[in-house]
Design an enzyme around this catalytic site. Structure first.
Site, PDB file in Angstrom:
ATOM      1  N   GLY A  51      40.560  19.885 -29.684  1.00 23.05           N
ATOM      2  CA  GLY A  51      39.396  19.827 -29.776  1.00 23.05           C
ATOM      3  C   GLY A  51      38.869  20.371 -31.147  1.00 23.05           C
ATOM      4  O   GLY A  51      37.619  20.610 -31.236  1.00 23.05           O
ATOM      5  N   GLU A  92      51.587  20.641 -41.714  1.00 17.67           N
ATOM      6  CA  GLU A  92      51.321  18.981 -41.660  1.00 17.67           C
ATOM      7  C   GLU A  92      50.879  18.433 -43.084  1.00 17.67           C
ATOM      8  O   GLU A  92      49.883  19.109 -43.509  1.00 17.67           O
ATOM      9  CB  GLU A  92      50.802  18.416 -40.594  1.00 17.67           C
ATOM     10  CG  GLU A  92      51.001  17.013 -40.146  1.00 17.67           C
ATOM     11  CD  GLU A  92      50.283  16.678 -38.938  1.00 17.67           C
ATOM     12  OE1 GLU A  92      51.178  16.561 -37.832  1.00 17.67           O
ATOM     13  OE2 GLU A  92      49.142  16.664 -38.509  1.00 17.67           O
ATOM     14  N   LYS A 152      33.993  15.791 -33.092  1.00 17.26           N
ATOM     15  CA  LYS A 152      33.485  14.457 -33.352  1.00 17.26           C
ATOM     16  C   LYS A 152      31.720  14.551 -33.061  1.00 17.26           C
ATOM     17  O   LYS A 152      31.592  15.488 -32.110  1.00 17.26           O
ATOM     18  CB  LYS A 152      33.982  13.611 -32.313  1.00 17.26           C
ATOM     19  CG  LYS A 152      35.356  13.405 -32.467  1.00 17.26           C
ATOM     20  CD  LYS A 152      36.084  12.795 -31.344  1.00 17.26           C
ATOM     21  CE  LYS A 152      37.544  12.967 -31.460  1.00 17.26           C
ATOM     22  NZ  LYS A 152      38.316  12.295 -30.164  1.00 17.26           N
ATOM     23  N   ARG A 173      43.647  13.602 -20.651  1.00 22.69           N
ATOM     24  CA  ARG A 173      42.440  13.601 -19.851  1.00 22.69           C
ATOM     25  C   ARG A 173      41.377  12.636 -20.236  1.00 22.69           C
ATOM     26  O   ARG A 173      41.679  11.732 -21.025  1.00 22.69           O
ATOM     27  CB  ARG A 173      41.763  14.987 -19.847  1.00 22.69           C
ATOM     28  CG  ARG A 173      41.490  15.263 -21.582  1.00 22.69           C
ATOM     29  CD  ARG A 173      40.511  16.436 -21.810  1.00 22.69           C
ATOM     30  NE  ARG A 173      40.521  16.930 -23.182  1.00 22.69           N
ATOM     31  CZ  ARG A 173      39.804  16.361 -24.072  1.00 22.69           C
ATOM     32  NH1 ARG A 173      39.116  15.332 -23.933  1.00 22.69           N
ATOM     33  NH2 ARG A 173      39.861  16.809 -25.276  1.00 22.69           N
TER      34      ARG A 173
END
Length: 445
Positions: free
Chosen positions: A164, A200, A237, A293
């Site tokens: 999230g 990363e 988002k 999900r």
């Protein structure tokens, strides 16, 4: 088909799941906290059970209270929505152990994709592109520095168990890494109970593109197009659209094929999303994570493909075939979703309060999935999402124009809300052109 369904969630997603359940003749059971007793999803359910006080740990994350509610109401299945227990493998396993139907992927798939490092390694083995990064946790600061030196700065420091958009930080150099590593590790331990950290490669100009997959009851995995999710604040988002204005037919074919391989690699069943980062300069994309999900932004896919993803989830869980032909999926038009949040439109800080006015826009191509009505109180205990305003058009230009009209016609008074931000975004030249990236909100501010 399942005959009775307990929805282990709240707000707009609980209301949205209940709507499909009732359309299908499935008895819908809601669980709610004491703070949510008057919300629409509770009123609209066929039966509702209070599972505890406002604190989510004592209500919406209270496994035994939810299972007790299922037992007392005779619910046959449990749909977890998103957030809360939706990606908790132990909960999924317990639901099935109690003889109930779990509306979601298997516990093994949730476990496999829940750890970002494990997920990266699985995807790489399956031939899904992954960004340069660590294949095992950076156990201490020295290991993190060594990894970052090999990968090349800037790097993203990420909580392996996060999700999230939480538990992430960018380090432009070693000094920043030394500061951010400890912060991310401490946050991960506090929020997820797992301090594992991965390093990363960070791409300064990148787009966030994801693919909706559905693992069918017969074992096949299908992809229902991509969604553009690059309008974000704090890595979370605000706007999603489908199809992505950055994705060509050739790139789309590569995206969808990679997403199907990702699902097949873990024997995926039910709805899920493969999230990727797209480098617009090179047209390379890299696996980011898989959300095991239903996504908040699933309505844009529903509207472009003409499917009800909640219905498809229920059908998969019941062992039934889909309502559509998997070999003839055809997208039509363009859809845009705006997340209407109870937050300051400038700083995006939460702003709860009593809703004095709530008037939803209507008209052709307009859909509102809301969790509240006038008179409800938006409390500080949960996510700030009030509603999702979703618009469709024959093309992107028409969808944007309808979105402008809908935002102007959406009246909310009481709690702070971000409708003014969307009015600004929908006239922003960068967004309107379609040539934007995850830094667009920062440039607007």
């Amino acid at each position: 088909m399942i005959e009775s369904l307990l929805v282990a969630n709240r707000g707009e997603i609980a209301r949205r799941i209940i709507r499909t359940a009732k359309r299908l003749g499935v008895r819908a059971v809601a669980v709610h906290s004491e703070a949510d007793a008057d919300l629409p999803f509770v009123v609209e359910a066929d039966e509702a059970v209070c599972v505890g006080p406002a604190n989510p740990a004592q209500s919406y994350r209270n496994v035994e209270a939810i299972l007790a509610a299922a037992a007392s109401t005779g619910a046959q299945a449990i749909h977890p929505g998103y957030g809360f227990l939706s990606e908790n493998a132990d909960f999924a396993r317990t639901v099935q152990d109690r003889g109930l139907v779990w509306v979601g992927p298997g516990a093994d798939a949730i476990t496999a994709m829940g750890d970002k490092i494990n997920a990266r390694n699985l995807m790489a083995a399956a031939g899904v592109p992954v960004a340069p990064g660590t294949t095992e946790p950076a156990t201490d600061l020295d290991a993190a520095v060594a990894a970052a030196t090999e990968i090349g700065y800037p790097v993203m420091v990420k909580a392996a168990a996060g999700g999230g958009g939480m538990g992430m930080a960018v380090a432009a150099d070693e000094a920043a890494l030394r500061t951010e590593y400890d912060k991310v590790r401490a946050f991960a331990e506090r929020m997820f109970g797992d301090g594992s950290v991965l390093i990363e490669r960070y791409f300064p100009r990148v787009r966030h593109v994801e693919v909706q997959i559905l693992g069918l009851a017969d074992g096949r995995v299908v992809a229902l197009g991509e969604r553009e999710c690059s309008v974000q604040r704090r890595n979370q988002k605000l706007v999603e659209e489908s199809p992505s204005p950055a994705v060509s037919p050739e790139l789309r074919a590569r995206f969808l094929a990679a997403a199907v391989r990702a699902g097949e690699a873990v024997g995926y069943r039910n709805a899920g999303t493969v999230e990727c980062l797209l480098d617009p300069a090179t047209q390379e994309f890299f696996f980011l994570e898989m959300n095991t999900r239903l996504q908040v932004e699933h309505p844009v896919t529903e509207l472009v493909y003409g499917v009800d993803l909640v219905e498809e989830q229920l059908r998969v869980a019941a062992g039934l075939p889909p309502t559509f032909d998997p070999d003839a999926l055809t997208p039509r038009g363009h859809a845009i979703e705006l997340r209407i949040n109870a937050e300051d439109p400038k700083r995006f800080l939460p702003g709860p309060g009593v809703i004095g006015t709530w008037v939803e826009p209507t008209g052709e191509g307009v859909r509102v999935d809301s969790g509240y009505v006038a008179g409800n109180t938006v409390t500080p205990f949960y996510d700030s999402l009030l509603a999702k305003l979703v618009v469709t058009g024959a093309d992107r230009a028409e969808a944007i124009e309808r979105a402008r009209t809908a935002v102007a016609g959406f009246a909310v008074a009481g709690p702070k809300n971000n409708l003014p931000f969307f009015a600004e975004l929908l006239t922003n030249g960068e967004f309107v052109s379609g040539d934007y990236d995850t830094g667009i909100v920062g440039r607007m501010r």
